[in-house]
Design an enzyme around this catalytic site. Structure first.
Site, mmCIF file in Angstrom:
data_model
loop_
_atom_site.group_PDB
_atom_site.id
_atom_site.type_symbol
_atom_site.label_atom_id
_atom_site.label_comp_id
_atom_site.label_asym_id
_atom_site.label_seq_id
_atom_site.Cartn_x
_atom_site.Cartn_y
_atom_site.Cartn_z
ATOM 1 N N PRO A 1 9.280 67.807 18.031
ATOM 2 C CG PRO A 1 7.962 65.962 18.551
ATOM 3 C CD PRO A 1 9.269 66.618 18.893
ATOM 4 C CD GLU A 2 9.051 73.309 14.492
ATOM 5 O OE1 GLU A 2 8.315 74.182 13.999
ATOM 6 O OE2 GLU A 2 10.219 73.110 14.091
#
Length: 283
Positions: free
Chosen positions: A2-3
């Site tokens: 996840p960014e």
């Protein structure tokens, strides 16, 4: 992994059921994830009120009434899911326990937050709130791309004289925090910059123009609930849907979406990561 948009989406989903609420009971079902949990973590969390839930780069930070801050990193496959929410935003019934439910927080008003992580690359830590920014994982981070400190003047000055490819520079968390492979690819496409072009070869004016483009891409992704490629889920269990708006990421061999371009998206590998770009639109 996840960014920034995915982590911010999770934070926003957790805030209504965590901020201002007491952790009635914390359960820790294993001694570690990527690293060992801090000593006595369950006891230190139980009875604490979550005063504020914030994000720094790809980390969620829960400031507690005990003077400590809980640091959460989702890793590759970590998910924080909410059940039993009395506010009606999530599923009401608590699901049956699953094998990879490693940390469970039962909140005083009836909500439950479950940290599930099959690959166990996630992490949690506790640190004094007053010195949280000095934590080894946070102290090295650059400014937030959506914050005031990340502006055109800073960005151009920070990149001055660099001979690395622009893609590699943007992934440097010391330069700007929270950017990852997906959103760097998308931002470079919108800015018309080839991912392999060296920073020193890019005019200051083009570098400065990247700042609002990066902000735009991130804001659109947050509004879409992030991107769900493999394991990512929002706090209510729903998928993000920004992946349907990708211009280049994951679209190798497909036609460029720029009208009348006629080229197809290509992929190269940079520092072990795939970079997607349009050979016609990006120079």
């Amino acid at each position: 992994m996840p960014e920034l948009p995915e982590v911010e989406t999770v934070r926003r989903g957790l805030a209504p059921v965590m901020e201002g609420q007491v952790i009635a009971q914390a359960r820790v079902n294993r001694p570690d994830l990527r690293w060992p949990f801090p000593d006595g973590m369950a006891a230190r969390l139980t009875g604490a009120t979550v005063e504020h839930l914030r994000r720094r780069s790809k980390y969620i930070l829960a400031d507690l009434s005990t003077g400590e801050t809980l640091l959460i990193h989702l890793g590759m496959s970590g998910r924080m899911l909410v059940s039993g929410d009395p506010l009606g935003r999530f599923v009401h019934d608590h699901p049956a326990p699953e094998k990879h439910d490693h940390v469970i927080l039962d909140m005083g008003q009836g909500a439950r937050i479950t940290f599930n992580d099959p690959r166990r690359f996630g992490a949690m830590d506790l640190m004094p709130t007053a010195t949280a920014e000095a934590h080894p994982l946070l102290a090295v981070l650059g400014p937030e791309p959506l914050g005031n400190a990340f502006d055109e003047s800073y960005f151009v000055a920070a990149l001055k004289g660099r001979r690395t490819p622009i893609k590699s520079a943007l992934l440097d968390q010391k330069l700007v925090a929270g950017l990852g492979n997906i959103y760097v690819c998308e931002a470079l496409f919108r800015a018309g910059i080839h991912p392999a072009r060296k920073v020193i070869q890019i005019a200051d004016k083009r570098l400065a123009a990247l700042v609002p483009v990066i902000r735009e891409v991130l804001q659109e992704a947050i509004a879409a609930g992030g991107s769900s490629l493999r394991d990512f889920r929002q706090a209510d269990g729903e998928l993000g849907y920004f992946q349907h708006s990708f211009d280049v990421y994951g679209r190798e061999g497909e036609p460029c979406r720029t009208p009348d371009c006629g080229a197809v998206v290509r992929r190269i590998v940079q520092s072990g990561r795939s970079s997607f770009y349009c050979p016609s639109c990006q120079r």
